[in-house]
Design a protein around this motif. Structure first.
Motif, PDB file in Angstrom:
ATOM      1  N   ILE B  86       0.806  -1.361   0.202  1.00 45.67           N
ATOM      2  CA  ILE B  86       0.109  -0.021   0.276  1.00 45.67           C
ATOM      3  C   ILE B  86       1.167   0.601  -0.414  1.00 45.67           C
ATOM      4  O   ILE B  86       0.731   1.961  -0.787  1.00 45.67           O
ATOM      5  N   MET B  87       1.798   1.272   0.931  1.00 49.62           N
ATOM      6  CA  MET B  87       2.255   2.149   0.687  1.00 49.62           C
ATOM      7  C   MET B  87       3.338   2.843  -0.210  1.00 49.62           C
ATOM      8  O   MET B  87       3.354   3.814  -0.535  1.00 49.62           O
ATOM      9  N   VAL B  88       4.179   1.537  -0.961  1.00 48.22           N
ATOM     10  CA  VAL B  88       4.729   1.960  -2.318  1.00 48.22           C
ATOM     11  C   VAL B  88       3.604   2.023  -3.307  1.00 48.22           C
ATOM     12  O   VAL B  88       3.933   3.352  -4.204  1.00 48.22           O
ATOM     13  N   GLY B  89       1.845   1.769  -3.227  1.00 46.08           N
ATOM     14  CA  GLY B  89       1.752   2.340  -4.162  1.00 46.08           C
ATOM     15  C   GLY B  89       0.917   3.521  -4.085  1.00 46.08           C
ATOM     16  O   GLY B  89       0.295   4.215  -5.133  1.00 46.08           O
ATOM     17  N   ASP B 109      15.892  -4.234 -16.666  1.00 48.78           N
ATOM     18  CA  ASP B 109      14.668  -5.140 -16.198  1.00 48.78           C
ATOM     19  C   ASP B 109      14.196  -4.209 -14.412  1.00 48.78           C
ATOM     20  O   ASP B 109      13.530  -4.461 -14.590  1.00 48.78           O
ATOM     21  N   ASN B 110      16.123  -4.473 -13.817  1.00 56.23           N
ATOM     22  CA  ASN B 110      15.345  -3.660 -12.663  1.00 56.23           C
ATOM     23  C   ASN B 110      14.942  -1.957 -12.805  1.00 56.23           C
ATOM     24  O   ASN B 110      13.952  -2.116 -11.770  1.00 56.23           O
ATOM     25  N   LEU B 111      15.304  -1.371 -13.500  1.00 57.51           N
ATOM     26  CA  LEU B 111      14.695  -0.098 -13.378  1.00 57.51           C
ATOM     27  C   LEU B 111      12.928  -0.520 -13.818  1.00 57.51           C
ATOM     28  O   LEU B 111      12.476  -0.165 -13.229  1.00 57.51           O
ATOM     29  N   LEU B 112      12.411  -1.180 -15.322  1.00 59.72           N
ATOM     30  CA  LEU B 112      10.967  -1.771 -15.061  1.00 59.72           C
ATOM     31  C   LEU B 112      10.115  -2.151 -13.534  1.00 59.72           C
ATOM     32  O   LEU B 112       9.511  -1.080 -13.808  1.00 59.72           O
ATOM     33  N   LEU B 113      11.223  -3.455 -13.324  1.00 61.51           N
ATOM     34  CA  LEU B 113       9.839  -3.639 -12.138  1.00 61.51           C
ATOM     35  C   LEU B 113       9.720  -2.435 -11.297  1.00 61.51           C
ATOM     36  O   LEU B 113       9.616  -2.677 -10.156  1.00 61.51           O
ATOM     37  N   GLY B 114      10.798  -1.861 -11.278  1.00 60.13           N
ATOM     38  CA  GLY B 114      10.368  -0.101  -9.838  1.00 60.13           C
ATOM     39  C   GLY B 114       8.926   0.668 -10.497  1.00 60.13           C
ATOM     40  O   GLY B 114       8.808   0.376  -9.445  1.00 60.13           O
ATOM     41  N   ALA B 115       8.896  -0.069 -11.482  1.00 59.20           N
ATOM     42  CA  ALA B 115       7.294   0.413 -11.846  1.00 59.20           C
ATOM     43  C   ALA B 115       6.416  -0.628 -11.853  1.00 59.20           C
ATOM     44  O   ALA B 115       5.472   0.338 -12.699  1.00 59.20           O
ATOM     45  N   PHE B 116       6.970  -1.473 -10.932  1.00 61.84           N
ATOM     46  CA  PHE B 116       5.920  -2.587 -11.844  1.00 61.84           C
ATOM     47  C   PHE B 116       4.197  -2.298 -10.818  1.00 61.84           C
ATOM     48  O   PHE B 116       3.380  -3.002 -11.020  1.00 61.84           O
ATOM     49  N   MET B 117       4.554  -1.201  -9.494  1.00 61.23           N
ATOM     50  CA  MET B 117       3.579  -1.343  -9.083  1.00 61.23           C
ATOM     51  C   MET B 117       2.341   0.070  -9.702  1.00 61.23           C
ATOM     52  O   MET B 117       1.122  -0.447  -9.827  1.00 61.23           O
ATOM     53  N   SER B 125       2.587   5.384 -18.706  1.00 64.09           N
ATOM     54  CA  SER B 125       3.601   6.268 -18.783  1.00 64.09           C
ATOM     55  C   SER B 125       5.160   6.163 -18.065  1.00 64.09           C
ATOM     56  O   SER B 125       6.041   7.144 -18.091  1.00 64.09           O
ATOM     57  N   TYR B 126       5.242   4.611 -17.419  1.00 62.82           N
ATOM     58  CA  TYR B 126       6.452   4.770 -17.444  1.00 62.82           C
ATOM     59  C   TYR B 126       7.671   4.841 -17.546  1.00 62.82           C
ATOM     60  O   TYR B 126       8.611   5.156 -17.892  1.00 62.82           O
ATOM     61  N   GLU B 127       7.079   4.376 -19.390  1.00 63.58           N
ATOM     62  CA  GLU B 127       8.619   4.495 -20.425  1.00 63.58           C
ATOM     63  C   GLU B 127       8.963   5.409 -20.720  1.00 63.58           C
ATOM     64  O   GLU B 127       9.503   5.926 -20.276  1.00 63.58           O
ATOM     65  N   SER B 128       7.944   6.846 -19.949  1.00 64.21           N
ATOM     66  CA  SER B 128       8.759   8.165 -19.948  1.00 64.21           C
ATOM     67  C   SER B 128       9.380   8.309 -18.889  1.00 64.21           C
ATOM     68  O   SER B 128      10.846   8.748 -19.040  1.00 64.21           O
ATOM     69  N   THR B 129       9.518   7.870 -17.741  1.00 63.01           N
ATOM     70  CA  THR B 129      10.205   8.517 -16.298  1.00 63.01           C
ATOM     71  C   THR B 129      10.814   7.084 -16.493  1.00 63.01           C
ATOM     72  O   THR B 129      12.177   7.794 -16.129  1.00 63.01           O
ATOM     73  N   LEU B 130      11.364   5.736 -17.420  1.00 60.94           N
ATOM     74  CA  LEU B 130      12.472   5.626 -18.469  1.00 60.94           C
ATOM     75  C   LEU B 130      13.468   6.494 -18.716  1.00 60.94           C
ATOM     76  O   LEU B 130      14.736   6.424 -18.260  1.00 60.94           O
ATOM     77  N   ALA B 131      12.999   7.045 -19.554  1.00 60.59           N
ATOM     78  CA  ALA B 131      13.604   7.650 -20.503  1.00 60.59           C
ATOM     79  C   ALA B 131      14.257   9.127 -18.955  1.00 60.59           C
ATOM     80  O   ALA B 131      15.708   9.806 -19.147  1.00 60.59           O
ATOM     81  N   GLU B 132      13.668   9.558 -17.944  1.00 56.43           N
ATOM     82  CA  GLU B 132      14.701  10.424 -17.787  1.00 56.43           C
ATOM     83  C   GLU B 132      15.286   9.668 -16.057  1.00 56.43           C
ATOM     84  O   GLU B 132      15.451  10.844 -16.046  1.00 56.43           O
ATOM     85  N   LEU B 159      21.740   2.897 -10.089  1.00 53.59           N
ATOM     86  CA  LEU B 159      20.380   1.774 -10.404  1.00 53.59           C
ATOM     87  C   LEU B 159      19.454   1.900  -8.757  1.00 53.59           C
ATOM     88  O   LEU B 159      18.521   1.326  -9.007  1.00 53.59           O
ATOM     89  N   ALA B 160      20.241   1.590  -7.788  1.00 56.11           N
ATOM     90  CA  ALA B 160      18.893   1.417  -6.707  1.00 56.11           C
ATOM     91  C   ALA B 160      18.174   3.137  -6.449  1.00 56.11           C
ATOM     92  O   ALA B 160      16.307   2.909  -6.744  1.00 56.11           O
ATOM     93  N   ILE B 161      18.228   3.980  -6.657  1.00 56.13           N
ATOM     94  CA  ILE B 161      17.885   5.281  -6.559  1.00 56.13           C
ATOM     95  C   ILE B 161      17.100   5.215  -7.872  1.00 56.13           C
ATOM     96  O   ILE B 161      15.942   6.102  -7.572  1.00 56.13           O
ATOM     97  N   GLY B 162      18.058   4.630  -8.846  1.00 56.38           N
ATOM     98  CA  GLY B 162      16.983   4.966 -10.321  1.00 56.38           C
ATOM     99  C   GLY B 162      14.936   3.794 -10.099  1.00 56.38           C
ATOM    100  O   GLY B 162      14.537   4.845 -10.577  1.00 56.38           O
ATOM    101  N   ARG B 163      16.006   3.099  -9.732  1.00 51.57           N
ATOM    102  CA  ARG B 163      14.552   1.941  -9.680  1.00 51.57           C
ATOM    103  C   ARG B 163      13.136   2.194  -8.763  1.00 51.57           C
ATOM    104  O   ARG B 163      12.427   2.396  -8.912  1.00 51.57           O
ATOM    105  N   ALA B 164      13.992   2.912  -7.665  1.00 50.00           N
ATOM    106  CA  ALA B 164      12.963   3.324  -7.306  1.00 50.00           C
ATOM    107  C   ALA B 164      11.798   4.955  -7.267  1.00 50.00           C
ATOM    108  O   ALA B 164      11.422   5.064  -7.383  1.00 50.00           O
ATOM    109  N   LEU B 165      13.011   5.198  -8.154  1.00 53.02           N
ATOM    110  CA  LEU B 165      12.318   6.969  -8.872  1.00 53.02           C
ATOM    111  C   LEU B 165      11.470   6.400 -10.346  1.00 53.02           C
ATOM    112  O   LEU B 165      10.279   6.961 -10.489  1.00 53.02           O
ATOM    113  N   MET B 166      11.665   5.142 -10.457  1.00 54.01           N
ATOM    114  CA  MET B 166      10.807   4.799 -11.251  1.00 54.01           C
ATOM    115  C   MET B 166       9.142   4.727 -10.672  1.00 54.01           C
ATOM    116  O   MET B 166       7.893   4.590 -11.703  1.00 54.01           O
ATOM    117  N   GLY B 167       8.715   4.297  -9.661  1.00 54.41           N
ATOM    118  CA  GLY B 167       8.143   4.279  -8.967  1.00 54.41           C
ATOM    119  C   GLY B 167       7.132   5.450  -8.650  1.00 54.41           C
ATOM    120  O   GLY B 167       6.135   5.535  -9.014  1.00 54.41           O
TER     121      GLY B 167
END
Lengths: 345, 260
Positions: B86-89, B109-117, B125-132, B159-167
């Motif tokens: 819930i908190m991640v969401g 894949d790591n980054l994309l999984l950051g946008a799983f939620m 719109s997570y594709e554009s976040t990936l570009a960011e 990568l860890a920060i980027g992955r978190a930002l994908m959310g």
């Protein structure tokens, strides 16, 4: 042994091997994602086969009641959680959906004359009845203890297996079941006969393996399951809940198990307690793959099938002994070459 | 080196995270005993303190990885013993100390999984976040097909920060992001925090490297023995004699060298 017998045995071996490969893949999948060794996997095979057999012989099965009971208990637990943690619209929708599904299944099995519908629909209905048992099994027996030690999970897994065998006896009776082949065609390749069911098994197995590969390599849901297997903590932080991952892998395993049962039902007579030995052979394949490597496990499982077929010809009394002895050299080799990789980083 | 000007630091919006009287125990040992802490929108807040002060525990409990007692208010909603999913969401992200990357999967894949939620909720719109994220960390773009396990320490942290930002988190919590990194890379990562704040991401930063943390933060808490020992504007704390002696003095400089 002449060429023709060798081809026949090879055919049998590859057919069974393909099934063992599918089971080996499910065992690894469930184990890496949830750390549970899915002993009741074999029961999905026998339930699948025996449900089909019951449909075709016109006997009624109580499988739908098993599904109904599991869903009702699961929903009751969900409702209790809702009362404790507060209202959540999505979860309420899910509960209603699940109950409606169970109701629809009860209606379908009661209203349809199951022995008269086309075989294709019998297969679909068998799937619809049994595949949801997988995630419900996870929900009821494993989700409450998801963070327990692997040994506890194993013991519960054995208990669920024993219970499922007993319920199998209750649902299907002690007689064996066998179904009609999907088609009666026989292919001739020179002097060699190819049974069409053999081709069905091989084609469906390969299609399923390709499907699994694509699902895990290309889709975000598949990647999420892989991620849970690689790093449970990291996956949780991405919002991939262990409950979701557990239910999804159990659904996949149930799907593979039931489909395997339906595929081999025309070839072998299965009894309510045949599942264990079948899944154990898949397990030998999974061990050959070190419970990690999918390709090694698949190759190992096909090897198990071939060894089984040929040992049936040469030393049929020792068939099982030979197959299960296979595991020993691989265990020795594994324990000599494995470096403890659990504590990564 | 000043990474953010004082003019930027004074703007603070609505209360985003409001933790009240939080208690977390491991068995009988209480690691966090009654901590209250606030982060306002657009703020960088840092929590400093010695090893074992309960900093990591605090973050883990706030996102729901650990059971806790007390209130966690996030974005106007009250959560008691919150649930990670819930908190991640809701827009809370945590970059844990051990990074917890998916080492046998590719960087992308790591980054994309950051946008799983977001994906699960039907947000395409997570594709554009990936570009960011790639523009923020060009290094990750270069290595996007590499397995995460083959990255260097600094790249892993990116990568860890980027992955978190994908959310698309509203509040990003970071646990010791500079741990084990070379000073040059630490500086780069701290520069990115200031960038992120400019883009509207609030940050809760737990750091051993108190000097760097106080430099970039607006507000700071000093955690000792599971309690808030001191709090105040980061600039004020940086000049406080007690903080200087305990965390910014020669001793801590030595510690900084050791950890880098």
């Amino acid at each position: 042994m002449n060429f023709q017998i060798a081809v026949l045995l090879g055919q049998d071996g590859i057919t069974n091997g393909a099934i063992y490969a599918l089971l080996a893949l499910s065992i690894i999948l469930v184990f890496t994602v949830t750390r549970i060794l899915l002993i009741p996997l074999g029961e999905f095979v026998t339930y699948g086969a025996l449900t089909m057999a019951a449909f075709q012989s016109g006997r009624s099965t109580g499988v739908v009641w098993l599904l109904l009971i599991m869903i009702v208990i699961g929903c009751a637990l969900d409702i209790r959680n809702l009362l404790k943690n507060g209202y959540d619209l999505r979860k309420v929708q899910w509960i209603i959906l699940k109950l409606a599904y169970a109701g629809a299944m009860v209606a379908l099995t009661q209203l349809l004359t199951l022995s008269e519908i086309p075989m294709f629909l019998q297969v679909i209905l068998t799937m619809m009845l049994l595949v949801p048992v997988g995630p419900m099994m996870y929900r009821l027996f494993f989700q409450p203890i998801a963070s327990a030690q692997p040994l506890v999970l194993l013991i519960v897994s054995i208990a669920v297996h024993v219970a499922m065998v007993g319920i199998g006896l209750l649902l299907f009776g002690p007689e064996g079941g066998r179904t009609q082949p999907f088609s009666d065609t026989v292919f001739r390749l020179g002097s060699v006969m190819l049974k069409s069911q053999t081709l069905w098994v091989i084609i469906v197995s390969i299609a399923l393996i390709v499907f699994l590969f694509l699902a895990f390599e290309r889709t975000l849901y598949g990647k999420a399951l892989r991620a849970t297997a690689v790093n449970r903590m990291g996956a949780r932080l991405m919002g991939i809940s262990p409950d979701f991952a557990g239910k999804a892998t159990f659904a996949l395993a149930a799907f593979i198990g039931v489909l395997s049962g339906i595929l081999i039902a025309p070839i072998t007579t299965l009894y309510f307690d045949s599942g264990f030995v079948i899944s154990l052979k898949g397990f030998v394949g999974a061990i050959i793959g070190g419970l990690i490597s999918y390709p090694l496990a698949a190759i190992g499982a096909v090897g198990v099938g071939l060894v089984e077929a040929f040992s049936m010809f040469w030393a049929s009394d020792y068939k099982e002994v030979i197959v299960f002895t296979l595991i020993i050299p691989f265990l020795i080799w594994r324990s000599l070459t494995s470096h403890h990789v659990e504590d990564e980083e | 080196m000043m990474t953010a000007t004082t003019a930027e630091k004074t703007t603070a919006g609505e209360l985003l995270l409001d933790i009240q009287d939080l208690h977390v125990s491991y068995g009988k040992v209480e690691a966090v005993s009654g901590v209250s802490l606030q982060v306002r929108e657009g703020q960088i807040v840092t929590v400093i303190g010695p090893n074992g002060a309960g900093k990591t525990t605090l973050l883990s409990a706030a996102i729901g990885m650990l059971k806790s007692q007390g209130e966690v208010n996030f974005d106007g909603h009250l959560y008691i013993n919150p649930d990670v999913e819930i908190m991640v969401g809701k827009g809370l992200g945590l970059v844990p100390e051990k990074r917890e990357l998916f080492t046998t999967m590719t960087v992308e894949d790591n980054l994309l999984l950051g946008a799983f939620m977001r994906y699960r909720k039907g947000d395409g719109s997570y594709e554009s976040t990936l570009a960011e994220v790639y523009s923020l960390f060009p290094r990750l773009w270069e290595r996007r097909h590499q397995l995460a396990g083959t990255l260097s320490g600094g790249e892993r942290q990116m990568l860890a920060i980027g992955r978190a930002l994908m959310g698309k988190p509203r509040l990003l919590m970071l646990d010791e992001p500079s741990l084990g990194l070379a000073p040059l890379i630490t500086r780069e990562i701290f520069r990115i925090f200031a960038d992120l704040r400019r883009q509207g991401v609030s940050i809760l930063l737990v750091e051993q490297n108190a000097r760097a943390a106080l430099r970039v933060a607006d507000y700071a808490y000093v955690l000792e023995g599971g309690n808030v020992a001191m709090q105040g504007n980061a600039a004020d704390l940086a000049n406080d004699p007690k903080v200087i002696e305990a965390y910014l003095g020669l001793a801590s400089k030595h510690q900084e060298l050791l950890s880098s």
